[in-house]
Scaffold this active site. Structure first.
Site, PDB file in Angstrom:
ATOM      1  N   PHE B 119       3.058 -13.821   4.760  1.00 18.22           N
ATOM      2  CA  PHE B 119       2.216 -12.743   5.269  1.00 18.22           C
ATOM      3  C   PHE B 119       0.836 -13.321   5.541  1.00 18.22           C
ATOM      4  CE2 PHE B 119       2.599  -7.924   4.853  1.00 18.22           C
ATOM      5  CZ  PHE B 119       3.906  -7.885   5.252  1.00 18.22           C
ATOM      6  N   HIS B 242      -4.990  -2.065  11.531  1.00 19.79           N
ATOM      7  CA  HIS B 242      -3.891  -3.033  11.526  1.00 19.79           C
ATOM      8  C   HIS B 242      -3.755  -3.602  12.934  1.00 19.79           C
ATOM      9  CE1 HIS B 242       0.030  -4.859  11.082  1.00 19.79           C
ATOM     10  NE2 HIS B 242       0.012  -4.587   9.793  1.00 19.79           N
TER      11      HIS B 242
HETATM   12  C1  LIG Z   1       3.213   2.254   8.069  1.00 24.27           C
HETATM   13  C2  LIG Z   1       2.662   1.597   6.847  1.00 24.27           C
HETATM   14  C3  LIG Z   1       3.206   0.407   6.374  1.00 24.27           C
HETATM   15  C4  LIG Z   1       2.722  -0.204   5.233  1.00 24.27           C
HETATM   16  N1  LIG Z   1       3.294  -1.377   4.802  1.00 24.27           N
HETATM   17  C5  LIG Z   1       2.824  -1.951   3.662  1.00 24.27           C
HETATM   18  C6  LIG Z   1       3.413  -3.150   3.162  1.00 24.27           C
HETATM   19  O1  LIG Z   1       4.355  -3.687   3.728  1.00 24.27           O
HETATM   20  N2  LIG Z   1       2.919  -3.686   2.034  1.00 24.27           N
HETATM   21  C7  LIG Z   1       1.884  -3.111   1.348  1.00 24.27           C
HETATM   22  O2  LIG Z   1       1.498  -3.629   0.314  1.00 24.27           O
HETATM   23  N3  LIG Z   1       1.311  -1.974   1.801  1.00 24.27           N
HETATM   24  C8  LIG Z   1       1.757  -1.389   2.938  1.00 24.27           C
HETATM   25  N4  LIG Z   1       1.172  -0.228   3.391  1.00 24.27           N
HETATM   26  C9  LIG Z   1       0.172   0.436   2.567  1.00 24.27           C
HETATM   27  C10 LIG Z   1       0.860   1.174   1.421  1.00 24.27           C
HETATM   28  O3  LIG Z   1       2.126   1.599   1.814  1.00 24.27           O
HETATM   29  C11 LIG Z   1       0.092   2.405   0.974  1.00 24.27           C
HETATM   30  O4  LIG Z   1      -1.247   2.076   0.790  1.00 24.27           O
HETATM   31  C12 LIG Z   1       0.636   2.916  -0.336  1.00 24.27           C
HETATM   32  O5  LIG Z   1       2.012   3.159  -0.220  1.00 24.27           O
HETATM   33  C13 LIG Z   1      -0.059   4.165  -0.817  1.00 24.27           C
HETATM   34  O6  LIG Z   1       0.600   4.650  -1.957  1.00 24.27           O
HETATM   35  P1  LIG Z   1       0.005   5.830  -2.832  1.00 24.27           P
HETATM   36  O7  LIG Z   1       0.943   6.035  -3.959  1.00 24.27           O
HETATM   37  O8  LIG Z   1      -1.401   5.542  -3.149  1.00 24.27           O
HETATM   38  O9  LIG Z   1      -0.016   7.076  -1.859  1.00 24.27           O
HETATM   39  P2  LIG Z   1       1.101   7.812  -0.971  1.00 24.27           P
HETATM   40  O10 LIG Z   1       2.402   7.119  -0.972  1.00 24.27           O
HETATM   41  O11 LIG Z   1       0.460   8.102   0.327  1.00 24.27           O
HETATM   42  O12 LIG Z   1       1.339   9.159  -1.751  1.00 24.27           O
HETATM   43  C14 LIG Z   1       0.387  10.178  -1.825  1.00 24.27           C
HETATM   44  C15 LIG Z   1       0.982  11.320  -2.586  1.00 24.27           C
HETATM   45  O13 LIG Z   1      -0.012  12.293  -2.841  1.00 24.27           O
HETATM   46  C16 LIG Z   1       0.479  13.557  -2.530  1.00 24.27           C
HETATM   47  N5  LIG Z   1      -0.659  14.402  -2.181  1.00 24.27           N
HETATM   48  C17 LIG Z   1      -1.703  14.108  -1.369  1.00 24.27           C
HETATM   49  N6  LIG Z   1      -2.542  15.138  -1.308  1.00 24.27           N
HETATM   50  C18 LIG Z   1      -2.039  16.105  -2.093  1.00 24.27           C
HETATM   51  C19 LIG Z   1      -2.455  17.422  -2.433  1.00 24.27           C
HETATM   52  N7  LIG Z   1      -3.569  17.970  -1.953  1.00 24.27           N
HETATM   53  N8  LIG Z   1      -1.669  18.139  -3.263  1.00 24.27           N
HETATM   54  C20 LIG Z   1      -0.523  17.623  -3.755  1.00 24.27           C
HETATM   55  N9  LIG Z   1      -0.097  16.401  -3.466  1.00 24.27           N
HETATM   56  C21 LIG Z   1      -0.848  15.647  -2.652  1.00 24.27           C
HETATM   57  C22 LIG Z   1       1.457  13.338  -1.411  1.00 24.27           C
HETATM   58  O14 LIG Z   1       2.379  14.399  -1.339  1.00 24.27           O
HETATM   59  C23 LIG Z   1       2.119  12.040  -1.864  1.00 24.27           C
HETATM   60  O15 LIG Z   1       3.126  12.332  -2.797  1.00 24.27           O
HETATM   61  C24 LIG Z   1       1.654   0.387   4.542  1.00 24.27           C
HETATM   62  C25 LIG Z   1       1.089   1.558   5.017  1.00 24.27           C
HETATM   63  C26 LIG Z   1       1.571   2.162   6.167  1.00 24.27           C
HETATM   64  C27 LIG Z   1       0.915   3.397   6.661  1.00 24.27           C
END
Ligand SMILES: Cc1cc2nc3c(=O)[nH]c(=O)nc-3n(C[C@H](O)[C@H](O)[C@H](O)COP(=O)(O)OP(=O)(O)OC[C@H]3O[C@@H](n4cnc5c(N)ncnc54)[C@H](O)[C@@H]3O)c2cc1C
Ligand code: SF4
Ligand code: SF4
Ligand code: FES
Lengths: 231, 586
Positions: B119, B242
């Site tokens: 990567f 990105h």
């Molecule tokens: C297309 C894409 C590809 C990616 N690929 C990679 C990769 O290959 N490798 C890597 O390391 N990173 C990657 N990333 C980044 C990474 O995936 C994300 O930063 C990470 O998954 C975020 O995880 P999280 O648990 O913080 O939030 P999220 O998975 O976004 O979860 C947020 C949660 O909060 C909940 N929520 C939000 N607001 C509220 C509310 N008001 N009330 C109740 N619930 C709420 C949602 O329902 C959800 O369950 C990628 C990102 C994208 C967009």
């Protein structure tokens, strides 16, 4: 572009109705979800689930011109107009295109959809050959969209007893995983006339799966494995 | 009106990878945990992550956590906190092996070990040859991780509140946070979830921009809730673009494509990254590749009839590799632009992707705020982890594969800290009615039936303003205009009204609440960007083109009233020597 969309809000409507939307000329390459968002822009009360917009989260499954699919990866150019959109069949409607999926999720939970590994865990990964890992392709990709189960006649008729294609696909996903140590319990729990054996290989599930997965074949493999075990 | 109440040891807001990893740790320690998510857990945006998660397993090339740490510090343009980075890189292998034990179907090498790919920004030996550090399940790693974590939570009997929307944090009279007011989306009814400790894991705010790789639900709710609780947001000016979103559409084409050997070309069919990053080429850091693409297009070497994008070529990898390692992006490309990358290159352009800034925390996931005696005083019982948090391991620019790692490592670390906290804080405290009333007002405000502007219009304008005024390249005037425009939109939003006042599954109401959150995040982002007069990582100022370590090697803190403060970077790692700032060449 013209759409006819199923509308029903139980707190206001006696019965469901179809509402027509005309979006005029639309951009080439438009996906159905974008069209629905435009409809919602003109009538904010139109309700449907959506999130990723790219066919990976499984939120926007619906019945599109009579066939279950995901709006976000369905190109409107490929659809006959007016595009008729209804909620997934066979499930209670909460509102408009939103159905109650709690039964569907319960079936998923029933198959204990998690890896069971009882030995002390190694400090590193549990080894698995690429060939053994290949067995999981076509299984682990399921996004729980419910397109398949809500297209399955056996599921419509026996929603409480028959597990449905999505749950059974996941049952096989863990049986097929060389790391899993609960194969016998898994097979035993699927035995009996209903839980799995209600599948009449009608293949609706395979036809609609937006991820190209094949629950029928997974069900067949579970049956084979059961047969082998009983011999 | 009395609002029904539920009580738990811990409330986790968010069921993405961060929230679910924490929930699992807590449930396995027999704490009662409630996980609230506005969508069914497996629909959280972690599901979309493609390329993989970084850990120096050394399954393919020689590797160790210290090299990973160096790359992360350098990638962050030295704004990352080195204690958190050391902690994360040391924990990485263990966290990935745990995932494997949870059932994640990682792709495999012939040795039977976890498959790893190259990567961007990865090196061996502190800046030497390319490393191969990203652990992958084909190009569906996020899906594989999120589903496995949800599955293990089913096994651990975690309480899920699916399709509940968190409106605001609730406190007692002394300001302790004691849970949240949430709304059951299906019924539209409020519910109070009381908890001794609260973890915010609500993900990023990619909906700030018109063209984005982020899901429609990524509206920065948790960050905005925290702001409203009087806590500042850190480093919000750093938003990652990105390099390879599908041009004009936004769907992500993972960096793993370049890791597998794909490369970018301009209209002269030139492999232009060789000019910008002679060593790392297409695998330079994301900020660098994104800027290079923007410059190529600006200087007239863009492709297509409007010369507005560049091309990502992978046909030379052959059909087998593409089908086996990159099946998901092949499908996306066919679906959205009708191009099969086995034969033709994919049109790409830099696309809004990742919120580097967020809720300030330490490496235990505790939310920290400046107080008289110290810039980082933990708030008892309040935690944040994942993309909504700023630990800060990503500093000014996140490396690919480090976010999945961040959410897992710090979700787990926060849970471990909470387990200790619960031992010392056994009882619930009384809630303040005032704080409940204030939160309820956010909900009832939308019951106003007088005429007003629609929410959708304002949302679309906001995303356009952010794209025009706070994108890959920035300068003082453009940012100043951006602030003014966001303020106008924010005023308009106070006068916006719904026409749909029904209760059952009212998605228009949810979107209105989300837009209010997004608006506060937009302000935080432009105001912080306007103030930072240097170029660092993703924040690239045309009027201040150099990094300025003398004045700006510090974190910004933005408060809800628009005030900014700054605090020092934690440059001292846990055990190893500091990596001092150096010019960043790839
Ligand atoms: C297309 C894409 C590809 C990616 N690929 C990679 C990769 O290959 N490798 C890597 O390391 N990173 C990657 N990333 C980044 C990474 O995936 C994300 O930063 C990470 O998954 C975020 O995880 P999280 O648990 O913080 O939030 P999220 O998975 O976004 O979860 C947020 C949660 O909060 C909940 N929520 C939000 N607001 C509220 C509310 N008001 N009330 C109740 N619930 C709420 C949602 O329902 C959800 O369950 C990628 C990102 C994208 C967009
Ligand atoms: S093949 Fe079986 S599971 Fe699939 S639709 Fe037919 S009856 Fe249902
Ligand atoms: S098997 Fe296919 S149709 Fe069925 S839930 Fe999974 S992804 Fe959806
Ligand atoms: S919106 Fe996620 S699958 Fe369609």
């Amino acid at each position: 572009m013209k759409l006819k969309i199923y509308r029903y809000n139980p707190s206001q409507d006696q019965k469901p109705k179809m509402q027509e939307f005309d979006l005029g000329e639309t951009a080439p390459g438009m996906m159905l979800l974008e069209a629905l968002l435009q409809c919602k822009n003109s009538d904010e009360s139109l309700s449907f689930r959506r999130s990723c917009g790219e066919g990976v989260c499984g939120s926007d499954a619906m019945n599109i011109n009579g066939r279950n699919g995901l709006a976000c990866i369905t190109s409107v150019a490929d659809l006959k107009q007016p595009i008729v959109i209804r909620p997934l069949p066979g499930r209670p409607v909460i509102r408009d295109l939103i159905v109650d999926l709690s039964g569907f999720y319960q079936q998923y939970r029933t198959v204990k959809p998690y890896l069971v590994y009882n030995d002390p865990k190694p400090e590193v990964e549990i080894l698995q050959s690429p060939e053994d890992r290949d067995e999981l392709d076509g299984l682990y990709e399921c996004i729980l969209c419910a397109c398949c189960s809500t297209a399955c006649p056996s599921f419509w008729w026996n929603p409480d007893k028959f597990l449905g294609p999505a749950a059974l696909l996941q049952a096989w996903r863990f049986i097929a995983d060389t790391r899993d140590q609960a194969t016998e319990e898994r097979l035993a729990s699927l035995d009996g006339p209903y839980r799995m054996f209600r599948c009449h290989t009608i293949m609706n599930c395979v036809e609609v799966c937006p991820k190209g997965l094949n629950p029928t074949s997974a069900i067949g493999k579970i049956r084979q494995k059961m047969l082998k075990q009983s011999l | 009106m009395t609002i029904p109440k539920r009580q738990f040891d811990t409330l986790i807001i968010g069921a993405g990878g961060g929230g679910l990893r924490a929930a699992l740790q807590l449930a396995q320690a027999d704490a009662s945990v409630a996980v609230v998510s506005k969508v069914f857990p497996t629909r959280s945006h972690t599901v979309a992550a493609q390329g993989g998660v970084n850990a120096a397993l050394a399954n393919v090339t020689e590797d160790n956590w210290h090299w990973h740490m160096f790359d992360t510090v350098k990638g962050s343009d030295y704004l990352g906190d080195q204690d958190s980075i050391e902690y994360m890189c040391r924990a990485a292998s263990r966290v990935v092996y745990e995932l494997e034990h949870f059932g994640v179907p990682f792709s495999r090498l012939d040795t039977g070990k976890i498959y790893q790919r190259a990567f961007g920004g990865q090196s061996q030996n502190f800046g030497g040859a390319q490393a191969t550090r990203t652990c992958a399940a084909a190009d569906r790693t996020g899906h594989a991780i999120l589903h496995s974590l949800y599955q293990q939570n089913i096994r651990a009997k975690t309480h899920f509140f699916d399709e509940y929307f968190a409106i605001d944090l609730i406190s007692d009279d002394k300001g302790f946070i004691l849970g949240a007011l949430v709304m059951e989306i299906e019924t539209g009814e409020p519910l109070l979830i009381e908890a001794k400790s609260t973890l915010i894991a609500t993900g990023g705010a990619g909906q700030l921009y018109r063209t984005t790789t982020n899901a429609l639900i990524n509206t920065g709710d948790g960050m905005a809730m925290t702001l409203r609780a009087g806590i500042p947001l850190q480093d919000m000016e750093f938003f990652q673009f990105h390099p390879t979103g599908i041009a004009g559409r936004g769907m992500l084409i993972t960096e793993g494509v370049r890791g597998e050997g794909g490369f970018l070309v301009n209209s002269d069919n030139e492999r232009f990254m060789e000019r910008y990053a002679p060593n790392a080429k297409d695998l330079a850091s994301r900020d660098i590749v994104s800027r290079a693409i923007a410059i190529e297009v600006r200087e007239g070497r863009g492709c297509g009839p409007d010369k507005d994008h560049v091309l990502l070529k992978i046909d030379h990898l052959g059909a087998d590799v593409i089908k086996k390692r990159l099946p998901g992006i092949r499908q996306s490309s066919i679906t959205f632009v009708k191009i099969d990358p086995i034969y033709d290159p994919i049109p790409v352009y830099p696309t809004a992707h990742y919120t580097m800034g967020g809720i300030p925390t330490n490496r235990y996931g505790q939310i920290v705020v400046p107080e008289k005696e110290s810039p980082e005083v933990p708030i008892p019982g309040l935690y944040a982890a994942g993309e909504c948090a700023c630990v800060s391991v990503h500093g000014a620019n996140r490396l690919g594969g480090n976010s999945l790692l961040d959410i897992l490592v710090f979700g787990r670390a926060a849970a471990n800290h909470i387990i200790g906290y619960l031992k010392e804080n056994r009882y619930h405290r009384p809630l303040s009615q005032e704080s409940v009333d204030k939160a309820m007002q956010r909900l009832t405000r939308w019951d106003d039936k007088s005429p007003g502007e629609s929410v959708d219009e304002i949302k679309n304008e906001l995303k356009k303003v952010m794209e025009d005024h706070c994108s890959v390249f920035r300068d003082k005037q453009v940012l100043k205009d951006g602030i003014d425009k966001v303020n106008v939109l924010s005023d308009r939003l106070t006068d916006a009204r719904l026409t749909d006042h029904s209760k059952i599954f009212n998605t228009a109401r949810v979107e209105a609440l989300e837009l209010e959150n997004l608006m506060d995040i937009a302000k935080a982002t432009v105001v912080s960007a306007h103030a930072r007069e240097e170029s660092r990582g993703a924040h690239s100022r045309v009027d201040f083109t150099e990094r300025d370590d003398v004045h700006w090697l510090k974190h910004s803190l933005y408060y809800l009233d628009g005030q900014l403060e700054y605090k020092p970077v934690r440059t001292k790692p846990l055990t190893v020597d500091t990596f001092p700032p150096k010019p960043r060449v790839y």
